[in-house]
Design a protein around this motif. Structure first.
Motif, PDB file in Angstrom:
ATOM      1  N   ALA A  44      55.533  46.076  -7.185  1.00  0.00           N
ATOM      2  CA  ALA A  44      54.602  46.239  -6.072  1.00  0.00           C
ATOM      3  C   ALA A  44      53.414  45.319  -6.329  1.00  0.00           C
ATOM      4  N   ASP A  45      52.985  44.634  -5.298  1.00  0.00           N
ATOM      5  CA  ASP A  45      51.923  43.650  -5.465  1.00  0.00           C
ATOM      6  C   ASP A  45      50.976  43.727  -4.274  1.00  0.00           C
ATOM      7  N   ILE A  46      49.700  43.754  -4.555  1.00  0.00           N
ATOM      8  CA  ILE A  46      48.691  43.728  -3.501  1.00  0.00           C
ATOM      9  C   ILE A  46      47.667  42.649  -3.850  1.00  0.00           C
ATOM     10  N   ALA A  47      47.290  41.863  -2.861  1.00  0.00           N
ATOM     11  CA  ALA A  47      46.361  40.758  -3.100  1.00  0.00           C
ATOM     12  C   ALA A  47      45.381  40.662  -1.944  1.00  0.00           C
ATOM     13  N   TYR A  48      44.168  40.283  -2.292  1.00  0.00           N
ATOM     14  CA  TYR A  48      43.115  40.098  -1.283  1.00  0.00           C
ATOM     15  C   TYR A  48      42.348  38.834  -1.647  1.00  0.00           C
ATOM     16  N   SER A  49      42.136  37.997  -0.680  1.00  0.00           N
ATOM     17  CA  SER A  49      41.309  36.812  -0.909  1.00  0.00           C
ATOM     18  C   SER A  49      40.381  36.615   0.275  1.00  0.00           C
ATOM     19  N   LYS A  50      39.238  36.000  -0.004  1.00  0.00           N
ATOM     20  CA  LYS A  50      38.215  35.822   1.021  1.00  0.00           C
ATOM     21  C   LYS A  50      37.456  34.535   0.757  1.00  0.00           C
ATOM     22  N   VAL A  51      37.056  33.882   1.840  1.00  0.00           N
ATOM     23  CA  VAL A  51      36.227  32.685   1.761  1.00  0.00           C
ATOM     24  C   VAL A  51      35.047  32.836   2.709  1.00  0.00           C
ATOM     25  N   ASP A  52      33.868  32.551   2.203  1.00  0.00           N
ATOM     26  CA  ASP A  52      32.661  32.414   3.023  1.00  0.00           C
ATOM     27  C   ASP A  52      32.151  30.994   2.823  1.00  0.00           C
TER      28      ASP A  52
END
Length: 915
Positions: A373-381
């Protein structure tokens, strides 16, 4: 010299140029090693090499050899030892790959001749939010020192996450349990540019340092790794840019062309990047393995740009008859009178934050199954600031005009000889010398400020399972589900600059020095700090409400559900072992966007909110076969459907519209009163059917290899700008009711594509393979030859595919001695291509042809083998040693130089230490 007819503009072609400073270092972090000795030794079949450049090449070859798909790989040279400023330089050396140079450094990657938009980037197997305006990763966000390597997948398989058509780049951070030993590494480099500080108040030197710590805890059941990298990299450049070259007929010379205007600058930049990497691995139970990783990067770049913009033919300037020297239809010398130059002190800056987090759980021994199981979050400002400020001899062509002679014979742009001394502040005032923007600011604007802001968020969840099969053909079965939710938006705040109280002229702000413009023949210009002037209240700021600004703001949301099934192959055909995989992905996509339909300027702007949604399905099968032939030969075959989602800015709902009362009685929607241009939320992915065939021969004892790969991609769809019929019911109009409320809006639409095909050749060879006397010497050579029949502009068959170079090659020659000395020289060649070369800010496109280029880098180092400095290395590097410029030209005549950007060589010297 008199034209019989008004000159016409020559169209320009090309797309932002690139060229990778192929840094000779490789990535930073370890591959496998023996823990029985303090010296890292890579065991690659029978060939043993210490942790070195040759070792990294051998490890990369091993990864390529045993992957079930066709790949290229970068393996780490050593923890903390990689000298590349970013991973982009390392990637650009790989076969069939190149990069675009932005301000002299590599930024985006092109694979197999495709534009960067056809490539997908991953971090530890997960899709990333990006700092670009669209989906392509700007790789200069990622310091190579914090990465353990990278794998470029040129073919696809069902179990691989998000995929691109040209390729998929997977960046990897270290896994501390696999690393297997405690390591502390650090490096520090001093960097400087050969050109010196071109702008008043700029620096020509900076520093870069990195620290990495890796350890194993709880008797090997847990592992931790973290690293920090700081970069303060200077950049200097001399940038010639022409407005274009109008042409027309003359009595004396027939049809001729002449420079129509120029916008030359000197650029001084400072790139500050702080990056952090963290990994924690833990064996939670006998059958449960947990890995959490995090990455953060703050990227801040400031460019000071100073120069004199010279409106010539396309202005009130007058060409002096009889001053011309014409060579084969081109005016190479002449004089313009009545020139009102625009003296510019500009700033362009970018501040971007990249966040990426991932958590993976692996479950073993679930009966016949394993699962993860894999969960990923990425964000750019990202926030950009582009500030233009103007000065001259007076306002709106009321000051002292200049007479300027020009000479175009050098092939680097024009050399000017003015009559006004622009270094003397008493000759200049803050003003609008040309009166630009007079419809908004009486007397003309004194500059412009734009502040584009981008936000990108991406959530990805994966559930997968695998079980072994007792089958003569298939060794295992993989099934899984991925869900991706992405939201990206961009908005620009545009502002005109004026003087308080309606004034049209004011004294210059405090002068901080003189900027040298001798590269265009002008002694220099008086310089001030434009940010300080803005902050001090020198200017009045007036918002730009025009439709061409608000209509291109956008946000796009995507929800993508992907189901995949893959059967792994492990069988024999006769006496030949065959491995590989066959499978498919079923993908359901929903996308939506909201924005504004806008028309008009100033107080007359009218806007209406618009929202659009679209959904579609894709079935993506793939087959990979690897034939293990005698004597370490591999024959690989792949056939697959490949997809790549479109540029997100092209999927925006917003658009500009127009209404022409004179056409109100025309009922044909195409020729009627309504019209416009904008985005298309119903835009579906680029789709291709791909076939690959690769032969690889690995030399005995793991001493190098050579390979040849053929590929063919049939692009079933492409995107073209075409008119789409839209309903304008409820939109404002003037006069009588029109005969129709339908109208044609020019938007990107899916259409037929074309084919791209090519050949890639690679040779990696340590010298001792040829002779014992060549021990320590080695080379890695690669070349790619590509062709296509894609026609990106349906109305012009001669317009080439953006970013497409038909020839790409690189070579690295190295020497490593047993006493710790090493040296390398590397070169990268890219044939001409069409590029979008944008000077300021992220919006707008200006295509022209970039000339072919060759960039050469070099490095020498010495590693201490014993004593108090054991484990330390001294490293000296040189980049762009041949001072290769970036050159673009209009049309097909290379004399019509649009851009000539000279960056000069740059150097760094430093030390790395590992213990």
């Amino acid at each position: 010299m008199k034209y019989k007819n008004a000159p016409t503009t020559l169209t320009s072609v090309t797309r932002s140029s690139a060229a990778a400073l192929l840094l000779l270092g490789l990535a930073t972090a370890p591959v496998s090693h023996s823990q029985e000795d303090d010296e890292e030794v890579f065991t690659l079949e029978a060939f043993k090499v210490t942790g070195s450049f040759a070792g990294s090449l051998a490890a990369a070859a091993q990864e390529k050899k045993f992957k079930p798909t066709i790949v290229e790989a970068i393996s780490a040279e050593d923890i903390g030892k990689l000298p590349d400023t970013s991973i982009a330089e390392s990637l650009a050396r790989l076969p069939g790959m190149t990069s675009q140079r932005v301000n002299g450094r590599s930024q985006v990657i092109s694979i197999r001749g495709f534009p960067s938009e056809f490539t997908t980037g991953l971090l530890n197997g997960r899709e990333l939010a990006t700092t670009s305006n669209n989906r392509d990763i700007e790789y200069d966000q990622f310091p190579a020192e914090l990465l353990s390597g990278a794998t470029v997948y040129k073919t696809t398989e069902a179990a691989l996450a998000t995929q691109g058509i040209s390729g998929t780049v997977n960046l990897q951070t270290v896994r501390p349990l696999s690393h297997g030993k405690k390591t502390v590494a650090t490096n520090v480099f001093y960097e400087w540019t050969d050109k010196g500080a071109l702008n008043a108040g700029s620096d020509d030197a900076g520093i870069r340092f990195t620290g990495t710590y890796i350890d194993q805890l709880q008797e090997g059941k847990a592992g931790i790794a973290f690293g920090f990298s700081h970069t303060d990299k200077p950049g200097q450049g001399e940038q010639w840019q022409a407005w274009g070259y109008p042409s027309g007929d003359t009595d004396e010379y027939g049809n001729i062309s002449i420079i129509g205007g120029a916008k030359p600058f000197v650029r001084s930049s400072s790139l500050e990047r702080d990056s952090f990497m963290f990994v924690y691995e833990n064996k939670l139970a006998e059958n449960v393995h947990s890995t959490f990783d995090a990455f953060y990067s703050n990227f801040a770049e400031t460019q000071m740009l100073r120069g004199i913009e010279l409106p010539l033919w396309w202005s009130s300037a007058q060409f002096r008859d009889g001053s011309e020297v014409v060579d084969d239809g081109f005016v190479v010398e002449g004089i313009y009178d009545n020139v009102y130059g625009v003296v510019r002190n500009d700033i362009a800056s970018r501040d971007a934050d990249v966040y990426a987090f991932g958590w993976n759980l692996e479950f073993a021994n679930l009966g016949d199954w394993t699962a993860d199981a894999d969960i990923a979050y990425s964000k750019v400002d990202r926030v950009d600031t582009v500030l233009e400020t103007y000065s001259g001899t007076g306002s709106n062509q009321s000051g002292t005009p200049d007479s300027i002679a020009f000479n175009m014979s050098g092939g680097t742009g024009a050399i000017f000889t003015p009559t006004i001394d622009y270094t003397d502040p008493s000759n200049l005032v803050l003003s609008s010398p040309q009166g630009w923007g007079g419809n908004i600011v009486p007397g003309g604007q004194l500059g412009y400020l734009k502040e584009p802001q981008t936000e990108d968020e991406l959530l990805q969840i994966k559930l997968g399972a695998k079980r072994g099969l007792e089958n003569k053909t298939f060794s295992s079965l993989q099934v899984g589900l991925r869900y991706t939710d992405r939201s990206k938006s961009e908005a620009e705040v545009g502002k005109f600059l004026a003087l308080p109280g309606g004034a049209t002229e004011a004294p210059l702000p405090s002068v901080i020095g003189t900027t040298d413009l001798s590269f265009i023949g002008i002694e220099g210009m008086a310089s001030y700090d434009p940010i300080a002037a803005l902050d001090a209240g020198t200017y009045q700021v007036i918002n730009n409400p025009n439709a061409d600004v608000v209509a291109v703001d956008w946000n796009v949301d995507e929800q993508i559900t992907q189901l995949y099934t893959q059967l792994d192959i492990d069988t024999r055909i006769g006496d030949t072992p065959v491995t590989g995989a066959v499978g498919f992905q079923y993908i359901f996509s929903e996308q939506s966007s909201s924005g504004l339909a806008a028309s008009g300027e100033g107080d007359a702007v009218e806007t209406l909110p618009v929202t659009n949604t679209h959904s579609y399905e894709d079935f993506v099968p793939s087959l990979n076969l690897n034939f293990l032939l005698p004597q370490d030969q591999y024959l690989r075959f792949s056939a697959a459907r490949q997809i790549m989602r479109q540029r997100m800015s092209d999927m925006r709902a917003g658009y500009q519209f127009s209404y022409t009362p004179a056409r109100a009685n025309i009922s044909d929607p195409i020729d009627g009163p309504w019209g416009g241009s904008g985005g298309n939320t119903a835009l579906e992915p680029w789709r291709a059917n791909a076939i690959d065939l690769s032969y690889e021969k690995y030399f005995k004892d793991g001493m190098g290899y050579w390979s040849a790969a053929l590929f063919y991609k049939d692009l079933r769809t492409f995107a073209y700008k075409q008119k789409q019929i839209r309903d304008f019911t409820g939109f404002p109009y003037e006069g009588d009711e029109p005969a129709t409320f339908l109208g044609g809006v020019e938007v990107p639409q899916n259409g037929s594509g074309g084919s791209v095909q090519g050949l890639e050749l690679t040779l990696s060879l340590p010298g001792e393979k040829l002779s014992d006397s060549l021990k320590g010497f080695g080379a890695i050579l690669n070349a790619a030859f590509t062709d296509n029949n894609v026609q990106p502009d349906p109305n012009d068959a001669n317009t080439p595919l953006p970013g497409f170079s038909d020839k790409v090659a690189s070579a690295t020659f190295y020497y490593e001695s047993e006493n710790g000395f090493s040296a390398r020289v590397s070169g990268r060649y890219r044939s001409e291509y069409r590029a979008n070369v944008a000077s300021f800010g992220p919006r707008g496109e200006d295509f022209r042809t970039v000339q072919d280029e060759t960039v050469i880098d070099g490095q020498v180092s010495y590693t201490f083998q014993s004593g108090a400095l054991e484990g330390a290395s001294l490293i000296l590097q040189g980049y762009n040693l041949n001072d290769e410029p970036l050159v673009t030209y209009d049309g097909t005549d290379p004399r019509f130089v649009r851009d000539y950007q000279s960056y000069g060589p740059s150097y760094s010297i430093g030390m790395s230490y590992k213990f």
